[in-house]
Every structure is written in structure tokens, then in C-alpha cells.
Design a protein around this motif. Structure first.
Motif, PDB file in Angstrom:
ATOM      1  N   PRO A 286       0.821  -1.234   0.000  1.00  0.00           N
ATOM      2  CA  PRO A 286       0.000   0.000   0.000  1.00  0.00           C
ATOM      3  C   PRO A 286       0.848   1.275   0.000  1.00  0.00           C
ATOM      4  CG  PRO A 286      -0.828  -1.570   1.625  1.00  0.00           C
ATOM      5  CD  PRO A 286       0.490  -2.109   1.146  1.00  0.00           C
ATOM      6  N   VAL A 287       1.960   1.224   0.689  1.00  0.00           N
ATOM      7  CA  VAL A 287       2.825   2.430   0.739  1.00  0.00           C
ATOM      8  C   VAL A 287       3.377   2.752  -0.640  1.00  0.00           C
ATOM      9  CG1 VAL A 287       4.943   3.394   1.712  1.00  0.00           C
ATOM     10  CG2 VAL A 287       3.383   2.075   3.167  1.00  0.00           C
ATOM     11  N   LEU A 288       3.863   1.762  -1.356  1.00  0.00           N
ATOM     12  CA  LEU A 288       4.402   1.995  -2.695  1.00  0.00           C
ATOM     13  C   LEU A 288       3.317   2.492  -3.640  1.00  0.00           C
ATOM     14  CD1 LEU A 288       6.768  -1.107  -3.079  1.00  0.00           C
ATOM     15  CD2 LEU A 288       7.409   1.277  -2.642  1.00  0.00           C
ATOM     16  N   TYR A 289       2.096   1.942  -3.489  1.00  0.00           N
ATOM     17  CA  TYR A 289       0.997   2.364  -4.368  1.00  0.00           C
ATOM     18  C   TYR A 289       0.655   3.832  -4.130  1.00  0.00           C
ATOM     19  CZ  TYR A 289      -3.625   2.632  -6.481  1.00  0.00           C
ATOM     20  OH  TYR A 289      -4.711   3.011  -7.248  1.00  0.00           O
ATOM     21  N   ALA A 290       0.675   4.254  -2.902  1.00  0.00           N
ATOM     22  CA  ALA A 290       0.377   5.658  -2.586  1.00  0.00           C
ATOM     23  C   ALA A 290       1.460   6.585  -3.133  1.00  0.00           C
ATOM     24  CB  ALA A 290       0.226   5.836  -1.081  1.00  0.00           C
ATOM     25  N   LEU A 291       2.716   6.187  -3.018  1.00  0.00           N
ATOM     26  CA  LEU A 291       3.811   7.023  -3.536  1.00  0.00           C
ATOM     27  C   LEU A 291       3.717   7.186  -5.039  1.00  0.00           C
ATOM     28  CD1 LEU A 291       6.826   5.755  -1.375  1.00  0.00           C
ATOM     29  CD2 LEU A 291       5.609   7.930  -1.175  1.00  0.00           C
ATOM     30  N   LEU A 292       3.432   6.097  -5.747  1.00  0.00           N
ATOM     31  CA  LEU A 292       3.349   6.172  -7.197  1.00  0.00           C
ATOM     32  C   LEU A 292       2.177   7.035  -7.637  1.00  0.00           C
ATOM     33  CD1 LEU A 292       4.171   2.459  -8.148  1.00  0.00           C
ATOM     34  CD2 LEU A 292       5.649   4.485  -8.360  1.00  0.00           C
ATOM     35  N   ARG A 293       1.060   6.971  -6.927  1.00  0.00           N
ATOM     36  CA  ARG A 293      -0.087   7.791  -7.278  1.00  0.00           C
ATOM     37  C   ARG A 293       0.188   9.279  -7.050  1.00  0.00           C
ATOM     38  NH1 ARG A 293      -4.346   6.504 -10.198  1.00  0.00           N
ATOM     39  NH2 ARG A 293      -5.669   7.820  -8.857  1.00  0.00           N
ATOM     40  N   GLY A 294       1.032   9.583  -6.063  1.00  0.00           N
ATOM     41  CA  GLY A 294       1.301  10.991  -5.758  1.00  0.00           C
ATOM     42  C   GLY A 294       2.381  11.619  -6.625  1.00  0.00           C
ATOM     43  N   MET A 295       3.169  10.853  -7.330  1.00  0.00           N
ATOM     44  CA  MET A 295       4.239  11.418  -8.156  1.00  0.00           C
ATOM     45  C   MET A 295       3.670  12.002  -9.447  1.00  0.00           C
ATOM     46  SD  MET A 295       7.225   8.566  -7.796  1.00  0.00           S
ATOM     47  CE  MET A 295       8.242   9.470  -8.946  1.00  0.00           C
ATOM     48  N   PRO A 296       4.134  13.186  -9.915  1.00  0.00           N
ATOM     49  CA  PRO A 296       3.650  13.756 -11.183  1.00  0.00           C
ATOM     50  C   PRO A 296       4.162  12.933 -12.362  1.00  0.00           C
ATOM     51  CG  PRO A 296       5.448  15.068 -10.312  1.00  0.00           C
ATOM     52  CD  PRO A 296       5.124  14.050  -9.250  1.00  0.00           C
ATOM     53  N   HIS A 297       3.392  12.994 -13.411  1.00  0.00           N
ATOM     54  CA  HIS A 297       3.786  12.257 -14.595  1.00  0.00           C
ATOM     55  C   HIS A 297       4.995  12.889 -15.268  1.00  0.00           C
ATOM     56  CE1 HIS A 297       0.272   9.666 -14.339  1.00  0.00           C
ATOM     57  NE2 HIS A 297      -0.482  10.759 -14.146  1.00  0.00           N
ATOM     58  N   ALA A 298       5.744  12.106 -16.028  1.00  0.00           N
ATOM     59  CA  ALA A 298       6.942  12.605 -16.714  1.00  0.00           C
ATOM     60  C   ALA A 298       6.583  13.612 -17.794  1.00  0.00           C
ATOM     61  CB  ALA A 298       7.719  11.433 -17.323  1.00  0.00           C
ATOM     62  N   ARG A 299       5.411  13.406 -18.460  1.00  0.00           N
ATOM     63  CA  ARG A 299       5.020  14.341 -19.513  1.00  0.00           C
ATOM     64  C   ARG A 299       4.727  15.724 -18.940  1.00  0.00           C
ATOM     65  NH1 ARG A 299       3.474  13.647 -24.614  1.00  0.00           N
ATOM     66  NH2 ARG A 299       3.478  11.377 -24.341  1.00  0.00           N
ATOM     67  N   GLU A 300       4.105  15.764 -17.750  1.00  0.00           N
ATOM     68  CA  GLU A 300       3.830  17.047 -17.118  1.00  0.00           C
ATOM     69  C   GLU A 300       5.121  17.771 -16.736  1.00  0.00           C
ATOM     70  OE1 GLU A 300       1.310  16.272 -13.874  1.00  0.00           O
ATOM     71  OE2 GLU A 300      -0.420  15.672 -15.088  1.00  0.00           O
ATOM     72  N   LEU A 301       6.117  17.012 -16.280  1.00  0.00           N
ATOM     73  CA  LEU A 301       7.398  17.618 -15.944  1.00  0.00           C
ATOM     74  C   LEU A 301       8.064  18.230 -17.175  1.00  0.00           C
ATOM     75  CD1 LEU A 301       8.884  14.959 -13.477  1.00  0.00           C
ATOM     76  CD2 LEU A 301       7.907  17.192 -12.913  1.00  0.00           C
ATOM     77  N   ARG A 302       8.035  17.525 -18.297  1.00  0.00           N
ATOM     78  CA  ARG A 302       8.662  18.059 -19.502  1.00  0.00           C
ATOM     79  C   ARG A 302       7.923  19.302 -19.985  1.00  0.00           C
ATOM     80  NH1 ARG A 302       9.029  12.466 -20.743  1.00  0.00           N
ATOM     81  NH2 ARG A 302       7.141  12.596 -22.022  1.00  0.00           N
ATOM     82  N   ARG A 303       6.558  19.276 -19.868  1.00  0.00           N
ATOM     83  CA  ARG A 303       5.785  20.446 -20.297  1.00  0.00           C
ATOM     84  C   ARG A 303       6.132  21.675 -19.448  1.00  0.00           C
ATOM     85  NH1 ARG A 303       1.284  18.371 -19.622  1.00  0.00           N
ATOM     86  NH2 ARG A 303       1.078  17.434 -21.702  1.00  0.00           N
ATOM     87  N   ALA A 304       6.314  21.491 -18.167  1.00  0.00           N
ATOM     88  CA  ALA A 304       6.669  22.611 -17.284  1.00  0.00           C
ATOM     89  C   ALA A 304       8.055  23.152 -17.619  1.00  0.00           C
ATOM     90  CB  ALA A 304       6.600  22.160 -15.828  1.00  0.00           C
ATOM     91  N   ALA A 305       8.982  22.256 -17.965  1.00  0.00           N
ATOM     92  CA  ALA A 305      10.333  22.708 -18.318  1.00  0.00           C
ATOM     93  C   ALA A 305      10.309  23.527 -19.596  1.00  0.00           C
ATOM     94  CB  ALA A 305      11.254  21.501 -18.471  1.00  0.00           C
ATOM     95  N   ARG A 306       9.538  23.093 -20.603  1.00  0.00           N
ATOM     96  CA  ARG A 306       9.475  23.859 -21.843  1.00  0.00           C
ATOM     97  C   ARG A 306       8.849  25.222 -21.626  1.00  0.00           C
ATOM     98  NH1 ARG A 306       7.862  18.799 -24.005  1.00  0.00           N
ATOM     99  NH2 ARG A 306       5.668  19.487 -23.927  1.00  0.00           N
ATOM    100  N   ALA A 307       7.833  25.291 -20.767  1.00  0.00           N
ATOM    101  CA  ALA A 307       7.203  26.575 -20.485  1.00  0.00           C
ATOM    102  C   ALA A 307       8.185  27.540 -19.836  1.00  0.00           C
ATOM    103  CB  ALA A 307       5.985  26.362 -19.587  1.00  0.00           C
ATOM    104  N   GLY A 308       9.002  27.031 -18.921  1.00  0.00           N
ATOM    105  CA  GLY A 308      10.006  27.911 -18.288  1.00  0.00           C
ATOM    106  C   GLY A 308      11.030  28.408 -19.279  1.00  0.00           C
TER     107      GLY A 308
END
Length: 336
Positions: free
Chosen positions: A89-111
Motif C-alpha cells: 500500500p505504501v508503494l501504491y500511494a507514492l506512485l499515485r502521488g508522483m507527477p507524470h513525466a510528460r507534465e514535468l517536460r511540459r513545465a520545463a518547456r514553459a520555463g
């Protein structure tokens, strides 16, 4: 993985800027290179190598941890099942809370796009660079000050006799060459003959001021004054140590050697040994005397006492000449 740049932005072309005026009246347009938008983000070799190293280290750590956990689970199966039930259950909660990789790349391009827009706006609003104007003819205010040597001397400033060389300082006089050192000449020694010495008061004679030959003649004159009528000088080349030969009033043969030395030069034992080696055997002396204007060293006095030679130093010679001291053959004379 590198995504393409968001479309919709075209690269900016170079725009002409106001022309500037140059020397000669011509006007030349000036262009400024604009910042172009980056089309593609290119990772550097250094960052890629660092990522590979970190990934390898992470995988290695995970493999070692899994191996250790498998060994521990084989030894403690009950605790391993319980731990697995808690960890899932702990691992499942951590994975659900992490942002997706695509969202991270989109934020970097915007900056990155925002930073490029700020740089472009700053370039457009920058003031133009001032252009150096050609130097015109110097005005009265820009004329260089006159040289220092063109000013007339003031009423309280003395005029230098020597001309200025650089407008600031006057040349110094040439130093005078020092006079060559010339030692003070020594006083010339007095030269007197035997006849002249017989007519001189020997009590007032300065024996140290005589030359060596005159000193021998003065000692012979002292001998004649005190009873040695046949006293004569025999010194010179081949004298074998005898300078004055005389016969004492009691009939003894007297052989005298004279040493006119300065106060810093004393008669040593070697002088006594050379004289003692010839006065007895060669000259047949019955009384050997060594007379000096200086002094005798202690070894010389010891040799003279053992060899029977009488020593007359400067003080004894002055007393002999003044009559306050005995002659070498007279009563009171002792061997030293």
C-alpha cells in the motif's frame, strides 16, 4: 527523450536600426543581431554521462538490496509476508502521488519559453550604444597648457643659471673627482759623519731619528766618549753580524751589533741567535753587546742570558747617552 519545440513561434528576423552618422557626412545603417529562439533542447554530454552513472548506481543498489532481502526472507518467512503486506500500500500511494513525466517536460518547456521572451524584450528596449564623434579642431579650452620653461620666473623665484633640460628639473653639477690619496711622507732620517758626531752632545741626540749607518756611527761615538779610543764601525756587506768593534778600558774586545728598529718592531730571538753564532767564534769577542732603539722579546732575552750577550734597549741607550746609566762594559752593566 527530447520533445519537439511547441509550434506557433517563428524565428525572429533581423530588423534594421536607426542609422548613425559617421565621419565625412555619410550615414551607414547599423544592425543588431537578434536572439533566435532555440528549436531543440540538446542535452550535453556531461549531463548524459551523469545520468548513466546515476542509473547504474541505482540499479546496482536495488539488486544488492533485493538479494539481501531475499536471503533475509528465506530465513524469516513470516516477517517477510508481514512486511510485504505493509509495503504494497505504501508503494501504491507514492506512485499515485508522483507527477507524470510528460507534465514535468511540459513545465520545463514553459520555463524555457518564458526566459527567451524576457531576453528578447530586454534586447528591444536596450538604449542605443553612443558613437564616438570625430575630434574637431581644439578649442581655446582644450588647448594644452604651455610648457613649464615658457613661464617667466616670478618675483620671489630665483632664475636658475643652468638651462632646463626637460622643463621640470635643472641639471645637477658634475661631481668633482676626489683627490688621489697621498700618504704623508715620513721624516727623513738624519745623516751625520763620525767627525760631526764627535762634536755633538750625544745626551741630546735622538737615536731613533738617525739612519742605520749614522746610528752605528753614534754608538761608536758613545764608545769613544766612554773610554774606547779605538772604537770604529765595520758594518756593511759581509760584516758577519759585527757593526762596531772596540776595546774596553779594561782591555776586553767588545763586539757590538746595532738594530735601529721602530717601536712596533722588537728584536727577536732569531736576531740574537745569528749574532751569537759569529760574535764569539768569528770576531773573537770577549764582550758581545746588541744595541737597539726598540725593545727585546722575552725569548730573545732568555737566549741572551743563556749565551752571555748584553742587551741594550731604547731606554738603556738613552740612559747611557745621558750618563744616568752605565756603559755595557762599565760597573753596573748586567747581562740580560
Amino acid at each position: 527523450m527530447i520533445d519537439e519545440v511547441t509550434p506557433g513561434r517563428e524565428p525572429l528576423a533581423e530588423e534594421p536600426l536607426p542609422a548613425r552618422e559617421v565621419r565625412g557626412g555619410a550615414r551607414r545603417p547599423r544592425r543588431v543581431r537578434r536572439v533566435r529562439r532555440m528549436r531543440r533542447a540538446r542535452p550535453t554530454v556531461r549531463s548524459g554521462s551523469l545520468a548513466v552513472v546515476l542509473a547504474a548506481a541505482l540499479l546496482t543498489g536495488l539488486a544488492l538490496a533485493f538479494q539481501g532481502f531475499a536471503r533475509w526472507a528465506g530465513e524469516h518467512p513470516g516477517w517477510a509476508v508481514l512486511l510485504g503486506l505493509v509495503a504494497v500500500p505504501v508503494l501504491y500511494a507514492l506512485l499515485r502521488g508522483m507527477p507524470h513525466a510528460r507534465e514535468l517536460r511540459r513545465a520545463a518547456r514553459a520555463g524555457m519559453a518564458e526566459a527567451e521572451a524576457d531576453a528578447l524584450a530586454a534586447t528591444r528596449t536596450a538604449p542605443p550604444v553612443p558613437v564616438d564623434e570625430p575630434a574637431g579642431p581644439p578649442t581655446h579650452a582644450q588647448e594644452p597648457p604651455p610648457a613649464a620653461d615658457t613661464f617667466p620666473p616670478g618675483p620671489e623665484e630665483p632664475t636658475l643659471a643652468a638651462p632646463f633640460r626637460d622643463g621640470r628639473t635643472a641639471p645637477l653639477p658634475e661631481p668633482e673627482a676626489p683627490e688621489p690619496y697621498a700618504p704623508e711622507p715620513e721624516p727623513e732620517a738624519a745623516v751625520l759623519t763620525a767627525a760631526e758626531l764627535d762634536g755633538v752632545d750625544l745626551a741630546t741626540l735622538d737615536f731613533a731619528a738617525l739612519d742605520p749607518d749614522t746610528f752605528e756611527e753614534a754608538v761608536a761615538a758613545l764608545c769613544r766618549r766612554d773610554g774606547c779610543a779605538d772604537a770604529e764601525t765595520v758594518g756593511g756587506a759581509g760584516d758577519l753580524g759585527a757593526d762596531v768593534l772596540a776595546t774596553a778600558p779594561d782591555g776586553r774586545r767588545v763586539v757590538i751589533q746595532c738594530k735601529r728598529y721602530g717601536p712596533e718592531n722588537k728584536v727577536g730571538s732569531q736576531d740574537l741567535q745569528r749574532f751569537g753564532g759569529t760574535c764569539w767564534s768569528v770576531h773573537g769577542a770577549q764582550l758581545a753587546v746588541l744595541v737597539t732603539t726598540s725593545e727585546f722579546t722575552a725569548p730573545a732575552e732568555e737566549y741572551a742570558e743563556s749565551g752571555g750577550i748584553r742587551c741594550v734597549d731604547g731606554a738603556d741607550l738613552a740612559a747611557w747617552a745621558e750618563g744616568t746609566g752605565p756603559a755595557p762594559w762599565g760597573p753596573g752593566a748586567t747581562v740580560r
